[in-house]
Write a protein that holds these residues in place. Structure first.
Motif, short mmCIF file in Angstrom:
data_model
loop_
_atom_site.label_atom_id
_atom_site.label_comp_id
_atom_site.label_asym_id
_atom_site.label_seq_id
_atom_site.Cartn_x
_atom_site.Cartn_y
_atom_site.Cartn_z
N MET A 1 0.85 -1.20 0.00
CA MET A 1 0.00 0.00 0.00
C MET A 1 0.88 1.25 0.00
N LYS A 2 0.77 2.07 -1.04
CA LYS A 2 1.59 3.28 -1.16
C LYS A 2 0.77 4.49 -0.72
N ILE A 3 1.28 5.25 0.26
CA ILE A 3 0.53 6.38 0.81
C ILE A 3 1.37 7.65 0.70
N SER A 4 0.82 8.64 0.00
CA SER A 4 1.50 9.94 -0.17
C SER A 4 1.41 10.75 1.10
N PHE A 5 2.23 11.80 1.18
CA PHE A 5 2.24 12.63 2.39
C PHE A 5 1.11 13.66 2.39
N ALA A 6 0.93 14.39 1.30
CA ALA A 6 -0.09 15.45 1.31
C ALA A 6 -0.55 15.80 -0.10
N PRO A 7 -1.27 14.90 -0.76
CA PRO A 7 -1.78 15.21 -2.10
C PRO A 7 -2.87 16.27 -2.04
N PRO A 8 -3.01 17.10 -3.07
CA PRO A 8 -4.06 18.12 -3.06
C PRO A 8 -5.44 17.50 -3.17
N TYR A 9 -6.43 18.15 -2.55
CA TYR A 9 -7.81 17.67 -2.61
C TYR A 9 -8.49 18.30 -3.83
N ILE A 10 -8.74 17.49 -4.83
CA ILE A 10 -9.37 17.98 -6.07
C ILE A 10 -10.66 17.20 -6.30
N ASP A 11 -11.80 17.88 -6.14
CA ASP A 11 -13.09 17.24 -6.41
C ASP A 11 -13.77 17.97 -7.56
N GLN A 12 -15.03 17.63 -7.83
CA GLN A 12 -15.72 18.20 -8.98
C GLN A 12 -15.94 19.71 -8.81
N LEU A 13 -16.13 20.17 -7.57
CA LEU A 13 -16.30 21.61 -7.33
C LEU A 13 -15.06 22.38 -7.78
N VAL A 14 -13.89 21.83 -7.49
CA VAL A 14 -12.64 22.47 -7.90
C VAL A 14 -12.50 22.43 -9.41
N ILE A 15 -12.77 21.28 -9.99
CA ILE A 15 -12.65 21.14 -11.45
C ILE A 15 -13.60 22.10 -12.16
N ASP A 16 -14.82 22.22 -11.66
CA ASP A 16 -15.80 23.12 -12.28
C ASP A 16 -15.34 24.57 -12.22
N GLU A 17 -14.76 24.97 -11.08
CA GLU A 17 -14.28 26.35 -10.94
C GLU A 17 -13.13 26.62 -11.91
N VAL A 18 -12.21 25.67 -12.03
CA VAL A 18 -11.07 25.85 -12.93
C VAL A 18 -11.54 25.90 -14.38
N MET A 19 -12.45 25.00 -14.74
CA MET A 19 -12.97 25.00 -16.12
C MET A 19 -13.73 26.27 -16.43
N ASP A 20 -14.47 26.79 -15.45
CA ASP A 20 -15.17 28.05 -15.64
C ASP A 20 -14.20 29.18 -15.95
N THR A 21 -13.05 29.17 -15.27
CA THR A 21 -12.03 30.18 -15.52
C THR A 21 -11.43 30.01 -16.92
N LEU A 22 -11.09 28.79 -17.27
CA LEU A 22 -10.51 28.54 -18.59
C LEU A 22 -11.48 28.93 -19.71
N ASN A 23 -12.74 28.63 -19.50
CA ASN A 23 -13.74 28.95 -20.53
C ASN A 23 -14.08 30.44 -20.60
N SER A 24 -13.74 31.16 -19.52
CA SER A 24 -14.08 32.59 -19.47
C SER A 24 -13.19 33.42 -20.37
N GLY A 25 -11.99 32.88 -20.69
CA GLY A 25 -11.06 33.65 -21.50
C GLY A 25 -10.19 34.57 -20.68
N TRP A 26 -10.35 34.57 -19.35
CA TRP A 26 -9.54 35.43 -18.48
C TRP A 26 -8.91 34.55 -17.39
N ILE A 27 -7.57 34.44 -17.41
CA ILE A 27 -6.92 33.54 -16.46
C ILE A 27 -6.00 34.24 -15.46
#
Length: 416
Positions: A1-27
């Motif tokens: 069993m391989k366990i990382s120390f502190a991976p980032p928490y990325i869920d659908q809420l985060v993905i949606d916010e990032v995609m909204d930014t990318l689609n907005s044309g302003w980064i």
């Protein structure tokens, strides 16, 4: 069993916010940064919040804002990450290192002894998410005898008329004092949004201010925002939205703004921080404590006591009576089972840069003692109960092996 120390928490809420930014044309810096600043202002109950591209740049900014320069002194703990001291050095000032107490917080007794007429600021560090005793620090800097020592040389210093109290809150987003945000108890709190932090923007930070009434929070916010963009009178988002192309450079600022694409990650995470992410961290810390307290070698970390509560950023396991070499052997044993652990922190006087500047670890016995027996264990929302049990078993077996002890509790009997 391989366990990382502190991976980032990325869920659908985060993905949606990032995609909204990318689609907005302003980064770059724009509406998402403004939203994150509003979220941080609410979460910390601060008068203003300014997002930047790192904790370090935020600290440099606030020291420069206060007019700290060559010949000035800033008191810091010896037990911290290098950025605390580097921010002082980058302003030309001298970091005055003091020792820490058993809870890792800067020693208020040592602070009092270290204050001189050259002292312009104190940077207290919330190690592992545990907030410092800001009430006592505030009491010290407001003492009439200490205020008399303060020599105000700039407009900001004259307005404050005492030592500036800065919280290095890189670890402590969500920490509380008297059930209020810990940031309420310092003049300035600077948070980190680095990839391993409770809330991340990949890289980034946020300055939260709670200055006395002599300062207008809105004016300070506008000034600091200009400072993060080279002192430019008009940002790119304003110009692109009909604000006109003409601009001016009002003073020598820094280029340390946070872009929207980074802010989007933090916005998504903050939506569930108090309801989900922070409670999950607290649960893991509680499980560690509940099981490890059966071990004679366990030193329980400061998590909730004296009207203070941690943000549970790190679980700092400390092992009674071991040497630095034994600690390293325990780490090697744990990591041989593919569990990544860490150490927080190597005291500054043990690092080459600071040794070359004349700092000596022998003058900071508490900082060294805390470092020598500390192992930071994984603590993050994605950890499963199975992974937790595996970590706990491995840690206990590794410690007992190095200390040549026998197991005296079967972990299979413990229900999480």
């Amino acid at each position: 069993m391989k366990i990382s120390f502190a991976p980032p928490y990325i869920d659908q809420l985060v993905i949606d916010e990032v995609m909204d930014t990318l689609n907005s044309g302003w980064i770059t810096t724009g509406p998402k940064v403004a939203i994150l600043e509003h979220q941080m202002k609410q979460l910390t109950a601060s008068d203003a919040a300014v997002c930047v591209n790192s904790w370090t740049s935020g600290a440099i900014l606030m020291l420069k804002w206060f007019g700290i320069k060559e010949g000035d002194e800033v008191i810091i703990p010896a037990y911290t990450y290098c950025a605390t001291a580097l921010s002082v050095l980058h302003c030309g000032a001298t970091p005055v290192m003091v020792d820490v107490d058993d809870d890792c917080c800067i020693s208020t007794t040592a602070v009092l002894k270290a204050i001189t007429p050259k002292t312009k600021a104190i940077i207290a560090v919330d190690i592992a998410g545990w907030p410092c005793n800001y009430k006592e620090l505030k009491a010290i800097i407001n003492t009439p005898e200490i205020k008399k020592l303060f020599i105000a040389e700039t407009a900001k210093q004259k307005a404050l008329n005492r030592i500036l109290l800065i919280a290095d809150a890189a670890h402590s987003i969500g920490a509380t004092i008297d059930e209020l945000p810990a940031s309420k108890y310092s003049d300035v709190s600077i948070f980190s949004f680095h990839a391993v932090k409770n809330i991340t923007t990949a890289e980034g930070g946020c300055i939260c201010i709670n200055l006395p009434p002599a300062f207008d929070a809105n004016n300070e916010y506008r000034y600091l925002k200009l400072y993060t963009l080279n002192g430019q009178s008009k940002d790119a988002f304003t110009k692109s939205n009909g604000g006109g192309w003409k601009y001016d450079i009002l003073f020598m600022g820094l280029k340390i703004n946070m872009p929207d694409i980074c802010a989007a990650i933090g916005i998504g995470q903050l939506k569930t921080y108090h309801a989900k992410l922070l409670p999950l961290r607290k649960r893991i810390a509680s499980i560690y404590c509940e099981i490890f307290k059966e071990m004679d070698w366990f030193i329980e970390p400061a998590l909730k006591r004296d009207n203070r509560e941690s943000s549970y950023h790190l679980f700092a396991l400390r092992i009674k009576g071991i040497s630095e070499a034994q600690r390293d052997q325990i780490i090697d044993s744990i990591m041989s089972s593919e569990i990544t652990v860490n150490v927080h922190f190597t005291p500054l006087p043990m690092l080459t840069l600071f040794k070359d500047l004349g700092y000596e670890i022998g003058k900071y016995p508490s900082a060294y003692a805390l470092y020598a027996n500390e192992i930071s264990l994984p603590i993050y929302p994605q950890l499963t109960d199975g992974e937790l049990i595996f970590i706990i078993k491995t840690v206990i077996n590794s410690v007992n092996k190095v200390l040549q002890l026998d197991n005296f509790k079967e972990l299979e009997e413990i229900e999480l």
